[in-house]
Every structure is written in structure tokens, then in C-alpha cells.
Design a protein around this motif. Sequence first.
Motif, mmCIF file in Angstrom:
data_model
loop_
_atom_site.group_PDB
_atom_site.id
_atom_site.type_symbol
_atom_site.label_atom_id
_atom_site.label_comp_id
_atom_site.label_asym_id
_atom_site.label_seq_id
_atom_site.Cartn_x
_atom_site.Cartn_y
_atom_site.Cartn_z
ATOM 1 N N ALA A 199 0.851 -1.189 0.000
ATOM 2 C CA ALA A 199 0.000 0.000 0.000
ATOM 3 C C ALA A 199 0.890 1.242 0.000
ATOM 4 C CB ALA A 199 -0.925 0.019 1.215
ATOM 5 N N VAL A 200 0.531 2.231 -0.817
ATOM 6 C CA VAL A 200 1.319 3.457 -0.974
ATOM 7 C C VAL A 200 0.417 4.658 -0.710
ATOM 8 C CG1 VAL A 200 2.880 4.752 -2.483
ATOM 9 C CG2 VAL A 200 2.633 2.275 -2.780
ATOM 10 N N THR A 201 0.859 5.553 0.175
ATOM 11 C CA THR A 201 0.117 6.787 0.449
ATOM 12 C C THR A 201 1.099 7.952 0.485
ATOM 13 O OG1 THR A 201 0.304 6.478 2.849
ATOM 14 C CG2 THR A 201 -1.689 5.643 1.774
ATOM 15 N N SER A 202 0.583 9.147 0.208
ATOM 16 C CA SER A 202 1.400 10.369 0.233
ATOM 17 C C SER A 202 0.696 11.423 1.058
ATOM 18 C CB SER A 202 1.634 10.888 -1.192
ATOM 19 O OG SER A 202 2.269 9.919 -1.996
ATOM 20 N N GLY A 203 1.464 12.161 1.852
ATOM 21 C CA GLY A 203 0.888 13.232 2.664
ATOM 22 C C GLY A 203 1.834 13.661 3.773
ATOM 23 N N THR A 204 1.423 14.699 4.506
ATOM 24 C CA THR A 204 2.237 15.242 5.585
ATOM 25 C C THR A 204 2.079 14.402 6.842
ATOM 26 O OG1 THR A 204 2.009 17.482 4.694
ATOM 27 C CG2 THR A 204 2.674 17.283 6.994
ATOM 28 N N VAL A 205 3.207 14.010 7.427
ATOM 29 C CA VAL A 205 3.221 13.190 8.639
ATOM 30 C C VAL A 205 4.285 13.727 9.586
ATOM 31 C CG1 VAL A 205 2.480 11.135 7.376
ATOM 32 C CG2 VAL A 205 4.915 11.541 7.728
ATOM 33 N N PHE A 206 4.258 13.236 10.815
ATOM 34 C CA PHE A 206 5.295 13.569 11.794
ATOM 35 C C PHE A 206 6.495 12.660 11.559
ATOM 36 C CE2 PHE A 206 7.419 12.549 15.776
ATOM 37 C CZ PHE A 206 7.727 13.813 16.279
ATOM 38 N N CYS A 207 7.654 13.255 11.300
ATOM 39 C CA CYS A 207 8.895 12.502 11.126
ATOM 40 C C CYS A 207 9.842 12.909 12.247
ATOM 41 C CB CYS A 207 9.550 12.809 9.778
ATOM 42 S SG CYS A 207 8.500 12.551 8.351
ATOM 43 N N GLY A 208 10.140 12.001 13.130
ATOM 44 C CA GLY A 208 11.030 12.378 14.221
ATOM 45 C C GLY A 208 11.134 11.314 15.273
ATOM 46 N N VAL A 209 11.650 11.743 16.435
ATOM 47 C CA VAL A 209 11.900 10.811 17.519
ATOM 48 C C VAL A 209 10.670 10.683 18.404
ATOM 49 C CG1 VAL A 209 14.391 11.125 17.554
ATOM 50 C CG2 VAL A 209 12.960 12.703 18.826
ATOM 51 N N THR A 210 10.372 9.469 18.815
ATOM 52 C CA THR A 210 9.261 9.189 19.709
ATOM 53 C C THR A 210 9.733 8.206 20.776
ATOM 54 O OG1 THR A 210 8.491 7.330 18.350
ATOM 55 C CG2 THR A 210 7.549 9.501 17.867
ATOM 56 N N GLY A 211 8.969 8.111 21.845
ATOM 57 C CA GLY A 211 9.268 7.140 22.890
ATOM 58 C C GLY A 211 10.005 7.744 24.064
ATOM 59 N N HIS A 212 10.441 6.873 24.970
ATOM 60 C CA HIS A 212 11.168 7.286 26.167
ATOM 61 C C HIS A 212 12.559 7.796 25.786
ATOM 62 C CE1 HIS A 212 13.185 6.932 30.097
ATOM 63 N NE2 HIS A 212 11.972 7.035 30.604
ATOM 64 N N PRO A 213 13.081 8.799 26.501
ATOM 65 C CA PRO A 213 14.399 9.361 26.145
ATOM 66 C C PRO A 213 15.517 8.344 26.036
ATOM 67 C CG PRO A 213 13.295 10.786 27.719
ATOM 68 C CD PRO A 213 12.417 9.588 27.564
ATOM 69 N N VAL A 214 15.455 7.236 26.791
ATOM 70 C CA VAL A 214 16.520 6.238 26.676
ATOM 71 C C VAL A 214 16.179 5.166 25.657
ATOM 72 C CG1 VAL A 214 17.284 6.615 29.042
ATOM 73 C CG2 VAL A 214 15.605 4.829 28.570
ATOM 74 N N ARG A 215 15.000 5.242 25.052
ATOM 75 C CA ARG A 215 14.601 4.286 24.017
ATOM 76 C C ARG A 215 13.997 5.029 22.831
ATOM 77 N NH1 ARG A 215 17.528 -0.056 25.157
ATOM 78 N NH2 ARG A 215 16.912 -1.141 27.056
ATOM 79 N N TYR A 216 14.612 6.148 22.421
ATOM 80 C CA TYR A 216 14.085 6.923 21.300
ATOM 81 C C TYR A 216 14.063 6.095 20.019
ATOM 82 C CZ TYR A 216 13.637 11.663 23.200
ATOM 83 O OH TYR A 216 13.223 12.774 23.870
ATOM 84 N N GLU A 217 13.065 6.375 19.209
ATOM 85 C CA GLU A 217 12.933 5.713 17.908
ATOM 86 C C GLU A 217 12.618 6.783 16.866
ATOM 87 O OE1 GLU A 217 10.181 2.277 15.747
ATOM 88 O OE2 GLU A 217 9.479 3.303 17.551
ATOM 89 N N TYR A 218 13.333 6.761 15.760
ATOM 90 C CA TYR A 218 13.077 7.709 14.667
ATOM 91 C C TYR A 218 12.120 7.044 13.684
ATOM 92 C CZ TYR A 218 13.856 11.232 11.077
ATOM 93 O OH TYR A 218 13.676 12.241 10.157
ATOM 94 N N THR A 219 10.925 7.591 13.558
ATOM 95 C CA THR A 219 9.905 6.955 12.730
ATOM 96 C C THR A 219 8.952 8.005 12.174
ATOM 97 O OG1 THR A 219 8.252 5.184 12.685
ATOM 98 C CG2 THR A 219 8.337 6.555 14.671
ATOM 99 N N VAL A 220 7.911 7.551 11.491
ATOM 100 C CA VAL A 220 6.888 8.441 10.927
ATOM 101 C C VAL A 220 5.535 8.059 11.526
ATOM 102 C CG1 VAL A 220 8.083 8.941 8.779
ATOM 103 C CG2 VAL A 220 6.676 6.907 8.915
ATOM 104 N N ILE A 221 4.760 9.090 11.866
ATOM 105 C CA ILE A 221 3.447 8.888 12.479
ATOM 106 C C ILE A 221 2.474 9.865 11.823
ATOM 107 C CG2 ILE A 221 2.109 8.976 14.624
ATOM 108 C CD1 ILE A 221 4.688 8.535 16.152
ATOM 109 N N GLY A 222 1.278 9.402 11.535
ATOM 110 C CA GLY A 222 0.270 10.303 10.985
ATOM 111 C C GLY A 222 -0.861 9.546 10.318
#
Length: 1071
Positions: free
Chosen positions: A235-258
Motif C-alpha cells: 500500500a502506498v500513500t502520500s501526505g504530511t506526517v510527523f517525522c522524528g523521535v518518539t518514545g522514552h528518552p533512553v529508548r528513542y525511535e526515529y519513525t513516521v506517524i500520521g
Amino acid sequence: MSLLTVGDRRWQYFLICGQVLGEVCEAEQLANAGEVILSATSWELCEQHRLRTKRLAGNRAVKVTGMDRMSWSERQDALRKLSHPPSDHLHCLSSGAMRPPFLLPSGCDVDEVLRKYVPEAALRKIYDSVPLGLLSELRPVTSLFIQLRLAGDNRTVNLYTIVQSASRMMLEILCPHKGKINKVLLFDKGCTFLCVFGLTGEKLPYESLHALQSAMQIFNSCSTMLREIGAVSVAVTSGTVFCGVTGHPVRYEYTVIGQKVNLAARMMVHYPGLVSCDAVTYATSQLPPYYFKELPEREMKGLQHPGTVYQYVGVTEESKRDGSLLFSTRQQLVFLFVLTGREKEIDLFVSCLKAYKALGQRHILAFEGPMGSGKSHLLTELAYLGQAAGHRVVAMELLEVNVRQSFSAIRTLTARALGLQDCELCSDRQRMLQTKLRGTIEESSFCLLNDIFLVEFPVSDKVREMCEAQRKMELHSTWAKVLEKTIGGEIGIFVIDNAHFIDPASWSIMAPMLRNVSLFMVVSLAPGYMRTESFCKAAAGNTTSQKITYLHLDELKPSAVVQKVCQDLGVVSISRDLARFLITRSSGIPYYCEELLRCLRCNDMLLFRTRRRGEKVEDNWENLIIEASPLAAASSSSVGNDGRVCIIRPDVNLENTVLPATLKEIALAQLDRINPLGQMVLKFAAVIGPVFTTQLLSHVLPADVRHKMNCVLNALVSDKILKRLKNKEVPEDVQGPTKRPATSLQAECGVERPSLGKTTVGQQSGVLAFCVPLLREAAYELWPERQRVALHCKCAAFLEQHAHKCKSCSQGDFVAFHRFAVTSTQDGGSCRGSAAQGDSRSWEDLVLAGEQLKRDRTHAPEGRFLAKSEQTTELPSKTDGKHNGACQCKAIVESVLVPLARHYMAIGDAARAFYYLLECAAAYLHVSNGYMALMKLNEAEVLRNSVEKTGNVIARFEEATFFSLKGEVCCHMGRLELAKKMIRKALSLLKRQFPQTSVGAFVKSQVEKFQCAAYVARRASSLPQEARRKRLAWLLRQSCCLSFLEHLFSLEGTSSGQTFSRLAARMKANT
């Protein structure tokens, strides 16, 4: 549970698998919004006596319906475990709140090992010392969700082999287009990959097209290469999403959410076994419709209106059988319009065509320009002119997808020249080829055209006996003969739009032909492509320079932009504000102008009306704004004529217009070419505005980055992303404000200004501006809302130190004692406390910035309104006799007051925004700019209406000042009756009623005679300082209103007017 690590030598992905993971996936499928579902294992391990649950029919999982309250000591114990700082790793480990890290092999390079697990978009910023809190952005990306369902044994060893092979294959397909695997999720029946195109620093043109092509390649490769996979869903979608770090400060994850990421995940599940895409991806890919198939609408959990979903099919067997689809290209010859701003290019085409017709010598016109420069429109116009002159025109437009299709360019060109695009049946195409090419190629060679033109000529014995190398050489020779027959001999015009997309196989045959065959060809090219460089080098060569004309398309002139907009809208003229907005934002690029105009129309921001000379309109504020809008005529002949005109709606502020998605993609592709630290500085500068001072930029930058600011700015200036404004010498007596009071009244009340110290040591002062406005807007929109609001607060705190008149105008508020009349508003919403006091250098740079902003705003004459305002009733100037030195208020209102109103609007503080909009209007009246005062009061009107809808109340003094300033503007506009109405309303709000009738005026005058002594006594009475300041603000505003009424009624020349004028004078004396 088992640990798996997959990937290649560059990137590694850590994932876990096991029975519990499958149970969690099953529980997730059973959960609706707001519900908590426990898997069977989780239910067994938790403290069951605390939970109230409900069994789900046919499932081992349970639904949690409630929980017993914890005791106070239990709550405190739980909070104590979670309240330790992120740096306290040992406590987290000992308490069981964090799993232990996996041990690395001894002697290994830790950085080299760990960097493979960090996404490249984040790694670049980390290595460039960008703070971790600034890694997050709101970006338009294209997301791919890929699900691989296993058909057989799913043991850990087998699963690892499948995922490893799939991930390696995906990386090979994604990396050329800067696509990345962001997540790998395992479940008991397979795995899911989340891939992303367009992360920070990795934005490319044609992103949606690359994503669809990659999705199809992955789909086909996984379906054929990996036997253990039962079904592949993409599946392919296009649009504005949150790109950045999420989670606990000692377990940060760089991902996309939206929402677009969620949509891709749902589409992958609800449309299994195929490649699906959303409507945005379908539109932005710019692929022909036959590449897609519309899918039935299906209900998806958590999504109410997902929009149309398409299946991406690519070039199918059905489309191959239908040659009319495969050989057709998008052409625009049927779309006729008047092209503006390209007269030089059209004249060159006409002269070259005449020479070709007369002498028969070949000539190639190559027009090079960036995306959106109008190449396609120009070629359409030239093709139409050639057709109108009686020439045969063969035109085609190539797409980015054609680069990877061998012989696609010459196949399409030959098919259009021979008329094959009209032949739907294979037999028709065979007959046409035999008719057109008989005598050009041997009968035994026709079979070489089978795969190219989708025909079925019998394979000759000569071709059957050839080896692979001989067959390729014979095919090349045959193609050369076909192409020479197609484009040589007959006088005609060949038009190729996007010639930089000519595939290598076609170019190897076309290049020699273009040097030897007599033809007239017009092509368009974009910079940065191999084919563009080939044409450029050929044009520069001594032997071919007379036969190839290579021309770069310049930006449209401002007059051409206005003319184009008037033609597109079907009007004789547009407002100057609209013209200035489109000229500035588009930078003279036609496509940018079209997209901006389309965005304004789609959002209903434009107002069309018919202008008739001598037409009378109702005398009210709304019509005043419409009538005051100066017009920019499309041509000198339309000035003063009746006709349809287009202006901006009164309730619209163009500065708040969101950048169209298409232009944002283009701007971000340019922004991502800048190094991460440069991008970060540009993002901070974008919040300040199009022009900014280095002092303000240093104030908002993080402390650990400020020492690099000057180096980064110098690099951005050298790359022509920013430009540095030259400072001019300022006389000593106007260096900036000091602690000296503004007026005797303000000195009496203790009004003081910040003291001015020396410029911070080591800080390079200066003023800079963005060279490309779209780049600033794209950088601004990358900020997440919370960070953006915090930066606006810091900007407001810095600017509020300078929000007053200049020294030569005695400093002070532009609305006298404004801050003291609304003390509660000031204290509650002001950001001033978070900024250090300003210095003289800051003031000088703000003056320079304001002068630049004023030039940007008034680079064209203000138009009819200024000419009209000079003919209106002369009023006493507020600045007469005060300016012994050069007044700097004109600059300060542009660089301080206007940005302050914008910052507080962005923060969401309506009261403070209204406060500074009134200050802006008063400041513009102070410098005799009635038009801008009108515009700022119109913004205040819109804000006031929105505040009233929310149930909030504007302060009474603010309301009175608002109507008082309206009255002043009406005076400047010559609307005297409307001015009286506005000022009367202001006096009413200030608790000084002014009568409407002569009888009322007589009674009021008698009352005022008896109140005179009482007013003198009241002025002499002692009041607390705060109350006296507020009282003075009210009295000064009353006095200002009464002065205007006295003047206005004195102009009537009637006895009634004189009566009202004397009453206003007496009331003023009693104030």
C-alpha cells in the motif's frame, strides 16, 4: 521470544519474533478505539484480582472493563519507579523498568556497529551536532506498507532467511530513489515492512512515481523470488506526517506517524495481494490513467473518509494489446491560450522556421528551464503556430518513467509520425508499417519490430540464424533506417517535451540522426540531466552551434505575471496586493503562479466584482475596504475601463496562506540539498520572517549552536540561499532609544525604556533576507506545532523591547499609554519577561530590516488609493514639528509591530495580537500611510469577529481605540460621515456620549459648562500611579476623538456644524 538482526552491510534492523508477538497481533485485531485487550499470556501473568474483564467469544484474549483502585502507598511506589530521570539507567535496570542492553563483541567499534541501526536521516543530523529535540519535523512523505504472508513453515530459522532476503532485495530497489526501510514488524504468519520516501535530506522530485515503481518491483520480486511467501500486499500513500523521535528518552525511535501512515497500514490489510495507492499518490505520480484501476470502497477501522483507492497495475498485457494506449502520450495541442512573457522565444521560433523552409537546413531549438518555468506551455504554443502556418507537426511529451523503457522515445515518435496511435488492432499496425516502410527496410527485418510495436510479423530465417549480438546490431540498423524515414525528407516540425527523459537506447540511435538528417525539431529540457548536457555541449560545439540553438528560459517579468493572472482569471485587473503576493511567491515561474492561484481559488480567498465608473455604493466599512484596494491593470488600456476585477476577500490575510503541496515538495527538495545544520538555522530564521536580524536569530537559537551561527550564515549567503543587507551609517542623534522619557506626560507617569548596552562580544551583527520566499515558507511549515509556538514566544519577547516610537518621535506607544490602559492583558499574555534588554545595535538592525520590508511591500506604486488619499481633506499631521531628526518609525512598524502581531496570532493569543494590530494601525497613521492602517484595522476586524464567536470579550479601551482609529482612516479616505459615525461609537465606549441632534448638542453644551470646574478638580486630585496612568490613556483617547470631531464639523460650513464643532472643543477642554 527470539532476536533477529537483518539487513546488509550498510543498514541493520533489529526485530523480535515468537508466540507472544502473534498473540499481541491477534489482540490488536480485536480492539476497537478506546478499548484494552489482553492477550492470553498477558492475562495469565498480570494480577488478575485487580482487573474486571470480559471474555471474548471464540478467543483466549480478554477485554478489560475496569480496574480496582490502587492504595496510596501502591501509587506512590509506582510513581517512584517511573519518576527517575532518563539518565539514571542503573535504577531503571534494577527496578525492572528497562530491559538490559545486548552485549557487543569485545574489541568491536561501538560507533561503527550502532550507526547501522540508526536511520540515515537522523544520523546526519546527529553527526552535524543538531540537538536531539530538533530532529522532529512535519514533512510530506510517501509511505509504503509491505506485508509478506508466509505459506509454509514459519520456524525462526526459516523466518530469518525469508526476512533477510526480502530486506536485502528491498534495499537494492529503494536506495537509488533514497527510499528507506523504517520498521520491520514480525507476526506469526509473516512480516510487515514500513518504507518511507522523502525523509529529511532525502527529498527528490517525482517521489510518488518512484514509490509506485519501487512498490511494483518489490511486489513482483517477492512474489517470484521467494517461494515461501504466500501473498504480498503493498500500500502506498502520500501526505504530511510527523517525522522524528518518539518514545522514552533512553529508548528513542526515529519513525513516521500520521493519518497517511495509518491509511497505508489499513489499505495493506483491506486490499491484499496487490499494490494499492491513495488518490494523492495517483494524482502526484502524473502517470497515465491506464496504469491504475479504481478499487471498490471498503470500511477501514479508524478512518471515516479514506477517499478513492486505486490499484497500481503498471503496463499490463491488456494495455500492450491496445497499442493506442501504449503509443499515446499526453499532448496539449488542443488547449489554446494566449502565451504571455515569451515573445522573444516565439520570435526566435518564427525566424528559424522561415530559414528552415527557405534553405532546407536542419535546425534544433532547445529550451532549457527548471520545473515549472513554462516549457510545456511554450512548446504547445510553438506547435500551434507551426500547425497554423501549414506545417505537419508531430508532438509528444515524455515522462520520467520513459527513461527506464528501452526505445520508448523513438517508438512513440515513430508511432505518432506513422499514425500507429490510431491503430487499435495488431493487424492494422502491421498493415500500416508495411505500407509506410516498404522499401526502407528489408522484408526479413520487419520481425525485429514485433516487440517494439506489438505486432506479429513472421520471424525470418535470416533473423533466426543470427546470434544475440548480431540481432542487436541488426535491430540498431533497422531502427536507424526507420527513424531516418520518419523524420527525414518531408518538411515537418517535431516537438519533444521533456526531452531529458529520452532513454539511452533511443538516444544512441537519435544522436547520429540529428547530426545527419535535415529536420526542424523543438525540444524542452530540464537542468541536471545527462541528456540536457548532451544538447548543451552540442550547441557549444563549433561545427553544430549554427544548427542547434540552446536558450535558457528566464523568469517572467512582473508585468507578464500580472497579465497571465488576469488571463487565467478572466478579469481586466487584479488588486495590487494579490499581484505583489503572486509575483513575490512565484519568483516569476509560471507553474508556481498557477499553483498559488489555484490554491487561492480552491480556498475561496478571491472576490470578483464588476467595476463600473460612477457606481454608488453604500457608505460602510466593508465597501470602504473593497473600494480602497488599488488595482494592478493587465494592460494600460484597461486602466479606468469598466470590467470584471479580482481582489482579495476582506477577511483573508495572504501572509497566513499555507503553501500548496506541489510547491512544498519542490521547495523541500531544494532545502534537503543543504547540510543539516544549515537547514536547522533556516528553520529558525523562517519563524522570524522573510527578513531577520542576527541578534534575533541568536536569541532563538539553542545555546550550544550559537557559536556556529556566523559560519553557517556565511555559507548560506555564499550559496545564494540568504542575502546580507548592507547597513548604512546612522547619525548619532538617532542611534536608537534611550532611557529618556517620551513626553512630559509619560515622564510624569514613570514610563521608561530598556537601557541600551553594548553589542554582545563575538556576535556578528547584521540583517539577512531569504532569496527565495518559497524556501522560507517550506522551512517554516516543517516545525511541529508545540515547538513553533515556543519559538514565536521567544521572537515576541525579543521584539517587545523595541515596540515603541523612535527617539526623534519621543518614543512612547503609538496609541498613547496603550500598555497602561490594558494592564491585565499585558501581564497575562506578554512574552517580554523571557528576553534580555535590547541594545543600540539591535535597534539599528531592526531599522535596516524594516526599511527592506517596506521596500519589498512597496516595490510597485500603491496605486489608486494613494493618489486618492492625496486629494482628501487635509488633516493635522501627528508628526509635524516633532521630527528634528530622521524618523525611524516607518521602519520599526514593519520590523517590530507587524511581526509582533503575526507572532501572537501564531501563538493563539488573540488579545495580544489585537493589541499590536491596533499599534500597527496607529503607527501607520503616525507616518501618514492610511492604506496600510486600513489593512491592519481590517485584520483587527476579522480577529475581533472570531473572538466574539468564541465568547471572549475585547477590552473596552481596545474596542474604543479600534473604532477611533477607524474614524481616523475614514477621515484620510474622505469618508467624513462614516468617520463621524465611527468616532461617536468610540466616544460612547469611552463613556463620553456625543449627541446626534442640535437639541442634544445644546443640552450637552450647557451640561459641559457646569462640569468644567468639577473636571479641573478631578484632575488635581491625587490618584495611585497605576490608576492615573490608566486614566490618562482614557482621557487622551477621548481628547483625540473630540479633536477629530471638532475638525470634521468645522468643515461643514453650516450653523449646525459650527454648533457641534464648538461642543466638541468644549468637551475636549473638559477632558
